[in-house]
Each structure stands twice: as C-alpha cells, then as structure tokens.
Write a protein that holds these residues in place. Sequence first.
Motif, PDB file in Angstrom:
ATOM      1  N   ALA A 108      13.231  49.126  18.653  1.00  0.00           N
ATOM      2  CA  ALA A 108      14.183  49.397  19.733  1.00  0.00           C
ATOM      3  C   ALA A 108      15.535  49.825  19.209  1.00  0.00           C
ATOM      4  N   GLY A 109      16.239  50.566  20.047  1.00  0.00           N
ATOM      5  CA  GLY A 109      17.622  50.922  19.773  1.00  0.00           C
ATOM      6  C   GLY A 109      18.576  49.772  19.999  1.00  0.00           C
ATOM      7  N   GLN A 110      18.035  48.601  20.356  1.00  0.00           N
ATOM      8  CA  GLN A 110      18.871  47.417  20.511  1.00  0.00           C
ATOM      9  C   GLN A 110      18.835  46.519  19.276  1.00  0.00           C
ATOM     10  N   LEU A 111      17.951  46.807  18.328  1.00  0.00           N
ATOM     11  CA  LEU A 111      17.949  46.061  17.073  1.00  0.00           C
ATOM     12  C   LEU A 111      19.240  46.342  16.311  1.00  0.00           C
ATOM     13  N   LEU A 112      19.675  45.389  15.517  1.00  0.00           N
ATOM     14  CA  LEU A 112      20.828  45.615  14.655  1.00  0.00           C
ATOM     15  C   LEU A 112      20.410  46.450  13.450  1.00  0.00           C
ATOM     16  N   THR A 113      21.378  47.057  12.792  1.00  0.00           N
ATOM     17  CA  THR A 113      21.076  47.919  11.653  1.00  0.00           C
ATOM     18  C   THR A 113      20.306  47.159  10.583  1.00  0.00           C
ATOM     19  N   GLU A 114      20.683  45.922  10.364  1.00  0.00           N
ATOM     20  CA  GLU A 114      20.008  45.105   9.349  1.00  0.00           C
ATOM     21  C   GLU A 114      18.557  44.832   9.741  1.00  0.00           C
ATOM     22  N   ASP A 115      18.302  44.605  11.031  1.00  0.00           N
ATOM     23  CA  ASP A 115      16.932  44.409  11.503  1.00  0.00           C
ATOM     24  C   ASP A 115      16.109  45.669  11.256  1.00  0.00           C
ATOM     25  N   TYR A 116      16.666  46.794  11.661  1.00  0.00           N
ATOM     26  CA  TYR A 116      16.019  48.083  11.458  1.00  0.00           C
ATOM     27  C   TYR A 116      15.646  48.291   9.993  1.00  0.00           C
ATOM     28  N   TYR A 117      16.602  47.984   9.121  1.00  0.00           N
ATOM     29  CA  TYR A 117      16.418  48.285   7.703  1.00  0.00           C
ATOM     30  C   TYR A 117      15.200  47.548   7.146  1.00  0.00           C
ATOM     31  N   VAL A 118      15.067  46.254   7.466  1.00  0.00           N
ATOM     32  CA  VAL A 118      13.937  45.503   6.889  1.00  0.00           C
ATOM     33  C   VAL A 118      12.618  45.912   7.531  1.00  0.00           C
ATOM     34  N   PHE A 119      12.630  46.258   8.814  1.00  0.00           N
ATOM     35  CA  PHE A 119      11.402  46.770   9.432  1.00  0.00           C
ATOM     36  C   PHE A 119      10.965  48.050   8.741  1.00  0.00           C
ATOM     37  N   ASN A 120      11.911  48.954   8.496  1.00  0.00           N
ATOM     38  CA  ASN A 120      11.609  50.221   7.843  1.00  0.00           C
ATOM     39  C   ASN A 120      11.049  49.994   6.439  1.00  0.00           C
ATOM     40  N   LYS A 121      11.647  49.079   5.732  1.00  0.00           N
ATOM     41  CA  LYS A 121      11.211  48.777   4.364  1.00  0.00           C
ATOM     42  C   LYS A 121       9.824  48.132   4.360  1.00  0.00           C
ATOM     43  N   ARG A 137      13.159  57.141  20.338  1.00  0.00           N
ATOM     44  CA  ARG A 137      12.385  58.367  20.503  1.00  0.00           C
ATOM     45  C   ARG A 137      12.434  58.842  21.957  1.00  0.00           C
ATOM     46  N   LEU A 138      12.582  57.902  22.882  1.00  0.00           N
ATOM     47  CA  LEU A 138      12.562  58.235  24.304  1.00  0.00           C
ATOM     48  C   LEU A 138      13.893  58.776  24.793  1.00  0.00           C
ATOM     49  N   CYS A 139      14.975  58.523  24.044  1.00  0.00           N
ATOM     50  CA  CYS A 139      16.283  58.901  24.580  1.00  0.00           C
ATOM     51  C   CYS A 139      17.105  59.787  23.657  1.00  0.00           C
ATOM     52  N   MET A 140      17.001  59.646  22.346  1.00  0.00           N
ATOM     53  CA  MET A 140      17.949  60.343  21.473  1.00  0.00           C
ATOM     54  C   MET A 140      17.319  61.273  20.442  1.00  0.00           C
ATOM     55  N   SER A 141      15.995  61.322  20.347  1.00  0.00           N
ATOM     56  CA  SER A 141      15.418  62.083  19.231  1.00  0.00           C
ATOM     57  C   SER A 141      15.647  63.583  19.358  1.00  0.00           C
ATOM     58  N   SER A 142      15.780  64.100  20.585  1.00  0.00           N
ATOM     59  CA  SER A 142      16.099  65.528  20.717  1.00  0.00           C
ATOM     60  C   SER A 142      17.532  65.825  20.302  1.00  0.00           C
ATOM     61  N   VAL A 345      19.255  54.323   9.104  1.00  0.00           N
ATOM     62  CA  VAL A 345      18.375  53.694   8.104  1.00  0.00           C
ATOM     63  C   VAL A 345      16.983  54.312   8.104  1.00  0.00           C
ATOM     64  N   GLY A 346      16.788  55.402   8.887  1.00  0.00           N
ATOM     65  CA  GLY A 346      15.488  56.056   8.895  1.00  0.00           C
ATOM     66  C   GLY A 346      14.491  55.401   9.824  1.00  0.00           C
ATOM     67  N   GLY A 347      14.970  54.790  10.884  1.00  0.00           N
ATOM     68  CA  GLY A 347      14.117  54.014  11.764  1.00  0.00           C
ATOM     69  C   GLY A 347      13.339  54.820  12.773  1.00  0.00           C
ATOM     70  N   LEU A 348      12.769  55.945  12.383  1.00  0.00           N
ATOM     71  CA  LEU A 348      11.827  56.695  13.207  1.00  0.00           C
ATOM     72  C   LEU A 348      10.678  57.155  12.300  1.00  0.00           C
ATOM     73  N   ALA A 349       9.572  57.544  12.904  1.00  0.00           N
ATOM     74  CA  ALA A 349       8.351  57.820  12.145  1.00  0.00           C
ATOM     75  C   ALA A 349       8.449  59.036  11.245  1.00  0.00           C
ATOM     76  N   ASN A 350       9.506  59.841  11.413  1.00  0.00           N
ATOM     77  CA  ASN A 350       9.667  61.049  10.599  1.00  0.00           C
ATOM     78  C   ASN A 350      10.936  61.032   9.762  1.00  0.00           C
ATOM     79  N   LEU A 351      11.593  59.872   9.663  1.00  0.00           N
ATOM     80  CA  LEU A 351      12.857  59.781   8.942  1.00  0.00           C
ATOM     81  C   LEU A 351      12.764  58.801   7.787  1.00  0.00           C
ATOM     82  N   LEU A 352      13.701  58.965   6.838  1.00  0.00           N
ATOM     83  CA  LEU A 352      13.881  58.009   5.750  1.00  0.00           C
ATOM     84  C   LEU A 352      15.338  57.574   5.718  1.00  0.00           C
ATOM     85  N   SER A 353      15.616  56.559   4.924  1.00  0.00           N
ATOM     86  CA  SER A 353      16.939  55.946   4.889  1.00  0.00           C
ATOM     87  C   SER A 353      18.030  56.958   4.569  1.00  0.00           C
ATOM     88  N   ALA A 354      19.178  56.746   5.171  1.00  0.00           N
ATOM     89  CA  ALA A 354      20.395  57.503   4.904  1.00  0.00           C
ATOM     90  C   ALA A 354      20.224  58.999   5.147  1.00  0.00           C
TER      91      ALA A 354
END
Length: 910
Positions: A108-121, A137-142, A345-354
């Motif tokens: 979710a876009g409501q997770l904190l950056t730190e939460d996102y980072y460990v999920f991605n890792k 993906r539903l609101c900002m990916s475009s 942090v790359g928290g989408l299926a087609n992205l990587l960190s930074a």
Amino acid sequence: MTETKSTCCYCGVGCGVIIEHEAGHITGVRGDPQHPANFGRLCTKGATLHLSAAPETLAARALHPELRSGRGEARQRVGWDTALDTAAERFAAIIAEHGPDAVAVYGAGQLLTEDYYVFNKLVKGLIGTNNLDTNSRLCMSSAVAGYKLSLGADAPPCSYADIAHTSALFITGSNTAFAHPIAFRRVEEARKARPDMKLVVIDPRRTDTAEAADLHLALLPGTDIALYNAMLHVMLWEGWVDRGYIEAHTEGFDALKKIVREYTPAMAGSICGLDRKAIEEAAQIFATSPATLSMYCQGLNQYSFGTHNNSALINLHLATGQIGRPGAGPFSLTGQPNAMGGREVGGLANLLSAHRDMANPAHRAEVAALWGVPDVPATPGKSAVELFRALKSGEVKAVWIACTNPAQSLPDQALVHEALQAAEFVIVQEAFGHTETCAYADLLLPATTWGEKDGTVTNSERAISRVRAAVPAPGEARHDWAIVVDFARRLGARLGEAELAARMFPYASPEEIWNEHRESTRGRDLDITGLSYALLETAGPQQWPFPEGASAGKVRLYEDGVFPTPGGRARFVATEHRITAESPSARFPLHLNSGRLRDQWHGMSRTGLVARLYSHESEPMLHMHKDDMARRQLADGDLVKVKSRRGDVMLKVLESATLRAGQCFVPMHWGANATGGLGINVLLPADFDPYSKQPELKHAAVQVEKYTDGKALVAMRRSEVGTDGRLHPNPLELMQRLRHWLPHFPYASLTLAGRAAPVVVLKARGDDLAPALLEALDRELSLDDPTRVLSYQDSRKSVAKRALVEGDSLAAVRLAGETKAAEWLADMMVQGHSAAAVRTWLLAPLTQPPAGQAARGKVICNCFDVAEDDILAAFRGGETLDALQTRTKCGTNCGSCVPELKRLQHGVTS
C-alpha cells in the motif's frame, strides 16, 4: 497531556499534525503550524484523526494473530510464533514446489518508507521474485511512467510554493478542493493575493474546483490527449512556443509537431465536446502567462492511456518553456500519504531501489551488491491487476496483502473475489480487521497504524517527514517492518539461507532501515545521503535531493534545463487520442465517472469509523443529470440498478448539475462493507495502460434503470456516552454484526450518522421481509422487548413501525414496508430528543413525517455542524457569506466547505 508531532496518514499533501495523548490514548489532533505542507491547517479528514483512534474503534482493529485451519473454517487466535512459522512454512513449501514466482506481496501507499524497503528486500532479494506491487499502481503509476518517459526520472519538478508564484494554474483531472483540500487552500490564498492569476480547470464535471475557475473545460471523459494536442496546435499556429528552449533542452519535437498539425481546435472540439474558442483561450493562457503551473491526479492517471495523458500535458510545458522556474511546471498530486516513498525504494513490480531500472543490468548489480545477494531477478513481476488474474488462474499460489484492501479497491471486483477465494494461502497484514479483504485471510497479522508507527513518508513535493508514535500499539499489533524482518529470518531458515537472511535483515529499529535506504540513493537523482532522522527531528521536513554536504533540499528541479536522460534533454512524446477502454452503446448508454468525496478516503477503513464524516454525503449515491433522470422517470432518492459489462450495484440516485447529459458519477469509496453487493468497483474495467499497468478505474459504460422490486427496510440504533465515557452500544461492534445482513438484500446501505452520539443506519430493500428476519434484526437493535418498545403494524397498508424511546431520546427504530419518514427520524435521533410528535407518529398509520418536520439536509460544514438548508435559508434572507461565517463559524476552521459555501451563495443570488 502530552503532544507528539507526526504526519497525517491520508492524502499526498503530507500535512503535519500534532497528536495530543494522555495515559496511552490519543485525545486530540491539530495541524502543525511549523510543517511546510500545511502550516497548521487540516481538512475535515485530518481534523478528525483522533476520532478514528477513539476507544470504541478498537472494535474495528485487528488485535491478535488469527489462523484458519482450513478453507471454510473460522480463524482462531494464535501466538506470533505460530503465525509466522506457519507463514514461513507455507511460503517455503510453495517456493520449493513451484518456484519463487508462485508467491507475491501486494502492499500500500500507506506503508512507511521503512516498511516498503524491507518488503522490497524480502521479495526481490531473499525470495527472488519481482512479484511485489502496491495499490500505488491504481493511482500513481501513470504519473511515474509519464515523468520517466518525458523527463527521464520519477521526480515531480515543482513544490507547493510554486502555487503562490504562478500566473496561470491549470488543474486537470483533479477535484483538488475535495481530494487535496489543504493544497486548494493555497490556491485560494494565491488568487486572493494575486487577483490577475488565472485558474483553468479541465474536468468532465463542474466540481467545486471547477466552480472556482476562470475557465472550465468540461471535456468528455478520456479526451485529454486530443485537448492538449489541439492546444499545442494553437500555440504553434500563433507562434507561442519557446523555440529557444525546445532547441536547447528537448528532443523529439518534430515528430510531435507532425501529429498535432491534424488536431485543429475544431477537430479536437468535436472529440472533446468543447467549443473551439475555449480550447484557443486555454492555449493562450497556458502559453503566454509569465509562469504556468499544472496540477493533476487520477483524472489523467486512471485510464488505459494514462501515461500518454501525462506526457501530452508535459509536452505543453516543454513546448513553452514552462518548467524549471518559480510558478511553472507539471505537478502530479500524489493520491496517498507515501506513494512517493514507495516509489523511492522501488516498491512496484517493475522498479528497483532509488529509481533504478529493472531492465538495466548495472542497476540490478548495484542493488544485489547492496543487499548482499548474487543477483536480483530481471523479469518484471506481476502488477496489481495481473497479480489477481494470476491468483485466479493458479499461477500465483500465495499472496501477502499488507495495509490495503483489494477486495474493495481494485477494478472488476468479481474477479478479485474469485481470485482470493481460489488462492492456496492468503496472508493479510492489517490494522483494521473489518475490511473486505480480511474476510479472505487464512492468516491475519495485526499491524500498527497512525499514532503508533515510527518512520518516514514523502509527500507530493518530494518532502520527507517524520512519522512518530504517540501511543503504544493495542493488543498484540506489531509494526509492519518488524513483522517482515521476523518472517524473513524464519523463511530464510526454511529455504536453507538462514545466515543470508540474518545478514540481510539485522534491523532492530526503523532508523537502521532508513540509513540503509539512504545509502542506496548515493549519486542518484533522489540522493538523500545528507538526511538523517536527527536532521528531520531538528530541522523539520526536507525535500530531496539532499546529498551529503548540502544545507537544504531543492525546491524545484530542472532549473538548469538538464534532465536525467541519456542525452540530458527532455523528450517530447508523440501522443495520439485514443478511446476509453469501453464506450457507451445502445445497451450501456451512459458514461460513468468515478471519484472522491470530500470527507471520505479510499475504502473508508479509517474514515468510515467516524460518524460525522458521513454527514456531507451520507450513503452511496449515483449523481445524474436531470434529463437522464427524466427519461427514466427518476426522482431524487429513487433506487436504481447501475449495470456494466462486469456486474451491477444498487444505489440511490441524486440529481446533479455538475454533469452534462449522458454522464453520471459515483464516489469510489463504497465497498461490500457498506452496500448489498461487491461495491462500486464491481462496475469498472480492469483494462490497463501498457506502460504503467494502471487500470482504467476512472470510467465505465453503464446502464441505469429504476428499481422498485421488494419492500423497503430502515433500521437505526443510537449510541449514548455512558458513565465510563464509552459509547453504548459500541456503534462499530453493531455495524460489524449488521454487515452480515447486507447479502440478504439486493439493495443495502450501512452507514453512520451524528456526532457525539453516533447512529448506525441500515437501509435496505428485500424481496421478502419475513417475520423471522425482522425478529432477528430487532434483537440486534434492542427492539425485541415488547414491554419497552412502541410498535405499530398494518399489513394491509404495508406499514410496520417499531421504536425504542429512552427518556426523551429516540434510541432505536425499525421501519418495514414503508420508510418515508426515515430521514426525519434519523434527524430526531441525531439531535438526541424526541418530541411528542414522534410518539404520536409511531403509534399511528402515518408514513410521512408530521407537517413542518422535514429533515435538515446534508451538513456542509463538518467542523461546526452547519447544514445546507440553514445556509440556503440565510442566503435567501439576504445574509452575506461574511455575516454567515461570523454567526455560525462555517468555513472558518479547515476551510474545506468554503468552495461549496460560495457555490450555494451564487446559486441563490445569481
């Protein structure tokens, strides 16, 4: 009382808040006057955050891990060790048998950056799949894809400060007054300070935002590209493009120029449903103003060509040099509080960190080296819609859903519910246990939420803010990042990678995660190596980039005309008009547009806990043009069946002057927890943009027909504040029990009303209101004791009334068969008194309210509880807006209702 500074958990404006708390409980909230996003202001949602954390809301919280022993079985409470061991064993077994791509995480876009980072890792590093996507993906990916395609990086070039510097503001695809109210307060202030500033709004509806505009372009849904191409055509014809800027800082203009030659204002006008002169006027304002700023959101993003919608608008900025200077540039308004942080942090299926690209081998190698793994998968993972299709087909076996509610928010809800039913194992990590998705959880993991979490978020203007915990977590809830770290170590052991997992996830605090994320940005466009928790604590929010050695972040980007592309030039993108995923037809003749309400947010898992946030629009409503209603012989309040190619939903209809004929509008917030079906998104298509994979959640083709079958039912129960300071009965517990009744009815609406003493309101229509059903419902409402209730029944006239009056208050009521007095009775309950007329009415065959006892209408000002009828009466009596505000204080606190107050005044005086 103690105070803790934090950040609002709603939209991407990222307002600072000061949380008031005492004895481990949140008691109040106010805006932080030092936060640069809001300077102390809060909208209706932010100003009621403390009410979403009131003691009674614990009834809606997930408080303990719960595990289902088998499909069809009820979940049972378990300990954290059992919960996470089970999760690790199930994931490890599926990975061993089917490979890492058979599991996925949806966040979710409501997770904190730190939460996102460990999920991605966890997903891309330890498990070895890119199947991690989020509701961003539903609101900002475009917007992401548009920025990258045109400018080279996902980096909004503007800041809120630019609103005060612009000469012309274009708001397109955004009802900013509703969706980003605090940003709109800045717009109002800027126009007051600079009366010559132009506001142009591009929106199919005449929203509150559009009402404030100097020029409103009410284009047909999904025709933005044709409009922007025609505006560029005019600019070329009139010589309003900046040739010097184009030659020095861009590429690809000649290819675009060949396309836009065909888009004359007359041709585009026929596509867009606009007068050519309006297109020409918009082009002139955009190109010739000293500084032009555009702000945009879902009305551009949520189309199957959303990326090109974004690029077509950015083309105008590049062609006129309206970028990289004060008051100028394309500014995407982020929908969620930390969609930006997740993208970082790359928290989408087609992205990587930074902001690294998955397709770039060097970038994958950099991330692998940072994480200490041999490699990172090269193939993009499943995006949101693709993921749930894969769950349904069995390609993906297990899914971990964190802090989001796809069983309400995704399009084509029938498919989503089938997918969750088909999945072998569903983990839901959630703070609120009542969401539609939680019903499918084989394992429910209780997580912390606003007021309990610690970390960082990034808002729309690239400003990173601290989120701080004010109170301890309730029950056994844990922080999202801590759950992931614990699980990762257990999974690593079961995958034979215990040592690797221990090295990868050594974190004991969110700050340790932040420091690693910070280092991953070194040398990148979003370099934040100069930021630390300590600096954010002392200096407040900071914008990126903020590299090591810097004294401040950058207010705006691309001031030097150099862009993060291989050649350093921005790119014109050749965009052509495309039709929407589905067009109106003889069978489905109406455009359906979706959007937001002023006082609700997303799927209402939090705002839906606060009774006063229902008072502006109290239940699911379909907004329609009067001509379309007349053709269908509809009146306000009638029930209609709205049907698309995928499903249908029953709603009440409301005449609206905001729409042109042939169009209708429905707010997107209402899901299966509030309606008799699967919710609004059952209507919407899952077609998505090929570049961004963002689905077309903004538009569908529908048919609307009057629904008269069955008998009407209304049931209401008022809560009182007891001597212990708590509400009795707990309205949220009652709502949870009443939700089980919704599937009994083709039409149903379950909402709250009131303020200090909330009223639970169930409205429904059923084919057969059997005595046994009514008796069971009466027990839920404390209407089953014949010695305490007032009752009247006339089967011949289909009138059945039952009520409980306690003292001088109407405490509960149930109407079956005839419900014409429901709104009046609801008002009586909300006001907390019961006149003699109520008792008389209850014991008589009357169905209408007594003469002169009409309901007071919707509440316009939530802060001071000022209703529409009272406001209109004041204006009709000659009272000015200033006088009304002095007398009632409406619009003087958060300001969210000011646009509507002005519109009501204009409607009376014009």
